[in-house]
Design an enzyme around this catalytic site. Structure first.
Site, short mmCIF file in Angstrom:
data_model
loop_
_atom_site.label_atom_id
_atom_site.label_comp_id
_atom_site.label_asym_id
_atom_site.label_seq_id
_atom_site.Cartn_x
_atom_site.Cartn_y
_atom_site.Cartn_z
N ARG A 127 0.83 -1.21 0.00
CA ARG A 127 0.00 0.00 0.00
C ARG A 127 0.86 1.27 0.00
O ARG A 127 0.37 2.35 -0.28
CB ARG A 127 -0.89 0.00 1.25
CG ARG A 127 -1.98 -1.05 1.21
CD ARG A 127 -2.63 -1.22 2.56
NE ARG A 127 -3.41 -0.06 2.94
CZ ARG A 127 -4.71 0.04 2.81
NH1 ARG A 127 -5.40 -0.94 2.29
NH2 ARG A 127 -5.36 1.12 3.21
N ASN A 150 -5.71 5.41 10.04
CA ASN A 150 -5.66 5.68 8.59
C ASN A 150 -6.65 6.78 8.28
O ASN A 150 -7.75 6.79 8.85
CB ASN A 150 -6.09 4.44 7.79
CG ASN A 150 -5.00 3.40 7.71
OD1 ASN A 150 -3.95 3.56 8.31
ND2 ASN A 150 -5.27 2.34 6.99
#
Ligand code: F6R
Length: 601
Positions: free
Chosen positions: A27, A97
């Site tokens: 990611r 996040n």
């Protein structure tokens, strides 16, 4: 973007958390950290850079059975150890996040309450907010429920608290978060690959839900702290599907999977008859205008979709990047379909466009890879591409599968609108069946593209040119090359060069020209000759053969119906980009500064 993993159970948590973080490396990240309970106290260890740096600081045998880990992709504040997660304030330690939009305002208020901040992050502010609320109500669930009402922005949190050494808490709004179970205990994670080695069963946390997780129990609450019943989902792919399976890089593996990906995607919607297309796509007939909105490569598939739909279905199509479209005046109405294209289904700007359109009561269609992702769940209609788990940051197989969907949609609408007649339909159907084999053969020809890559990889800039659909593909080919090789590359409409850009063409400047559109072929050839005359090293990609040698290298590709041609064109250019990057020693699967799933604005 950032990755989250948490574990509570019978096994030692550090090896599991580190495995999860490694599985999330794709990611993109620039620091990593872990917090865990050890003898009823929270211990935090963080490191700048790669996970190996963090691993070097850890004792994998530590008697700890509950912890959270994070890979950070810097948004607020530099990529350093202080800004790395987890963050601790008072009794709380968290990983996060997303982006807290009102963090400055909250920070000011919390400073007045005597909170002192060590990092530049919005995450530390959220952590202080939890601590502040908890001091008042002394109840963790109530704290989190109250925090949801105060925090603005996108977030997925993994949370632990000094006062509860047996429980992992999680919270989400917009940023994805899943909860999973194996025979030893329970996990939280931002993405399925993090837990795939242990289990493929998971629960999806929805916006504003709070999870309370112990070794043997998962309870999910809504924002009013009422218990919510959740469905267990099964991720259909194996752990092996998320590994390299003998290939040197995920990107190479994924390029090589494209024949199967194409077939799986086509077979899902098309059984060889127009009736199957009618069944799956007849909802499209209601619309007189289409807006395709996406980011990056997904935007580039939109450009191809526009060329095809306008030409073969006679429907006006507007294509825009999501970060622009979300803030502009959109001239849509109830006859407009807004199509969102997204591999991950979580891209923040694309999701924001979906929500804007829905808010304006405009119908939306999502063309998405990740099942159950936010964009897939919230759109009025969904078409899943069947690309499987895509790990390399630079998309290849998902892009190709998106093209496959646009080819089917165009075929259906073109026939329905009378532009494609039965004879042409038969040709298209025949070519659809031939394509897996042709994709395979194009990939098998990799040595030709690799040899060309060996000739150009040292150049500082590489141009792509084409007209019409060939230009749309050039855009993607150029992005693929620059994002993984860091070589400056621009794609131009071939006819536009002489209005300025041609001044950049010097002796031996590589120019990759795509010329497959028969209607525009002569025009494109003239433009190629213009750059050749100025000394360019021309690499021609075409489905036609030429007597004239107005190029230096030639990549011949199969000649198929124009609706399907783009699917073949892109393959040599993906492999060329791959080899150029490899020759330059680049980090192919994880290019610098990039993230697989861009969940922040
Ligand atoms: C480039 C690439 C990106 C993505 C873009 C949108 O290789 O992968 O440009 O296409 O970030 O991502 P999704 O498709 O997940 O919305």
């Amino acid at each position: 973007m950032c990755g989250i993993i948490g574990y509570v159970g019978k096994d030692k948590c550090i090896p599991k958390i580190i495995h999860g973080l490694e599985a999330l490396e794709y990611r993109g990240y620039d620091s990593a950290g872990i917090s865990y309970f050890f003898k009823n106290k929270i211990k935090t260890i963080k490191a700048e850079g790669k996970i190996v740096n963090l691993k070097a600081l850890l004792n994998f045998n530590e008697e700890s059975y509950l912890g959270i880990g994070h890979t950070r992709w810097a948004t607020h504040g530099k990529a350093n150890k202080t800004n790395a997660h987890p963050h601790s304030v008072g009794k709380f330690t968290i990983v996060h996040n997303g982006i807290i939009e009102n963090y400055s305002e909250l920070k000011e208020k919390l400073i007045k309450e005597k909170y002192v901040f060590k990092s530049e992050t919005d995450t530390e502010v959220a952590c202080a907010l939890f601590d502040f609320l908890y001091k008042k109500n002394k109840n963790i669930l109530e704290t989190l429920s109250e925090a949801i009402k105060i925090l603005k922005g996108s977030y997925a949190f993994g949370i632990i608290c000094n006062d509860d050494a047996n429980t992992l808490y999680a919270l989400r709004n917009t940023s994805p978060l899943i909860i999973a179970t194996d025979e030893t205990g329970n996990f939280i994670a931002s993405d399925v690959p993090a837990i795939l080695k242990f289990t493929n069963k998971y629960i999806l946390l929805e916006d504003n839900e709070i999870a309370q997780i112990t070794a043997d129990k998962i309870v999910v609450y809504n924002n009013n702290l009422e218990i919510v019943k959740k469905n267990i989902k099964t991720f259909s792919e194996s752990y092996e599907a998320a590994t390299k399976n003998g290939y040197e890089h995920f990107m190479l593996k994924e390029i090589n999977e494209q024949d199967k990906v194409y077939k799986n995607t086509i077979d899902y919607y098309f059984d060889g008859t127009i009736e199957s297309l009618e069944k799956n796509f007849n909802f499209l007939n209601k619309f007189e205008r289409i807006d395709i909105v996406a980011c990056g490569s997904a935007y580039h598939t939109g450009l191809v979709g526009k060329c095809l739909i306008e030409k073969y279905a006679n429907i006006p199509v507007n294509v825009e990047v999501a970060s622009e479209y979300r803030y502009k005046n959109c001239f849509y109405n109830n006859k407009t379909l807004v199509i969102l294209v997204s591999q991950s289904g979580e891209t923040a700007d694309t999701l924001a466009v979906l929500r804007k359109a829905k808010n304006d009561q405009i119908k939306t269609l999502a063309i998405v890879n990740v099942v159950g992702s936010s964009i897939a769940r919230e759109a009025d209609y969904v078409i899943y591409i069947k690309a499987g788990c895509e790990i390399a940051v630079a998309t290849t197989k998902a892009y190709l599968a998106q093209l496959a969907i646009f080819s089917l949609i165009t075929t259906y609408l073109g026939y329905k609108n009378g532009v494609i007649d039965s004879k042409e339909l038969t040709t298209i159907f025949k070519d659809i069946n031939l394509l897996p084999n042709l994709i395979n053969k194009t990939i098998a020809n990799y040595e030709t593209y690799f040899k060309i890559a060996d000739k150009i990889y040292k150049h500082k800039q590489i141009f792509f040119i084409g007209r019409g659909i060939d230009y749309a593909i050039s855009m993607e080919a150029s992005l693929k090359l620059k994002e993984i090789s860091y070589i400056n590359s621009v794609a131009y409409q071939a006819g536009e060069l002489k209005h300025g850009t041609i001044s950049l063409i010097d002796k031996n400047t590589p120019v990759i020209a795509i010329a497959t559109d028969k209607y525009l072929l002569e025009k494109t050839i003239s433009n190629i000759k213009e750059v050749k005359a100025r000394g360019a090293f021309v690499i021609l990609v075409s489905n036609t053969t030429f007597k004239d040698h107005f190029y230096d290298e030639f990549i011949t590709i199969a000649d198929v119906h124009p609706i399907l041609q783009s699917i073949i064109i892109i393959i040599p250019l993906q492999l060329l980009a791959y080899k150029v990057a490899k020759n330059n020693g680049c980090n192919i699967d994880k290019p610098k500064n990039l993230a697989k799933s861009v969940t922040v604005e």
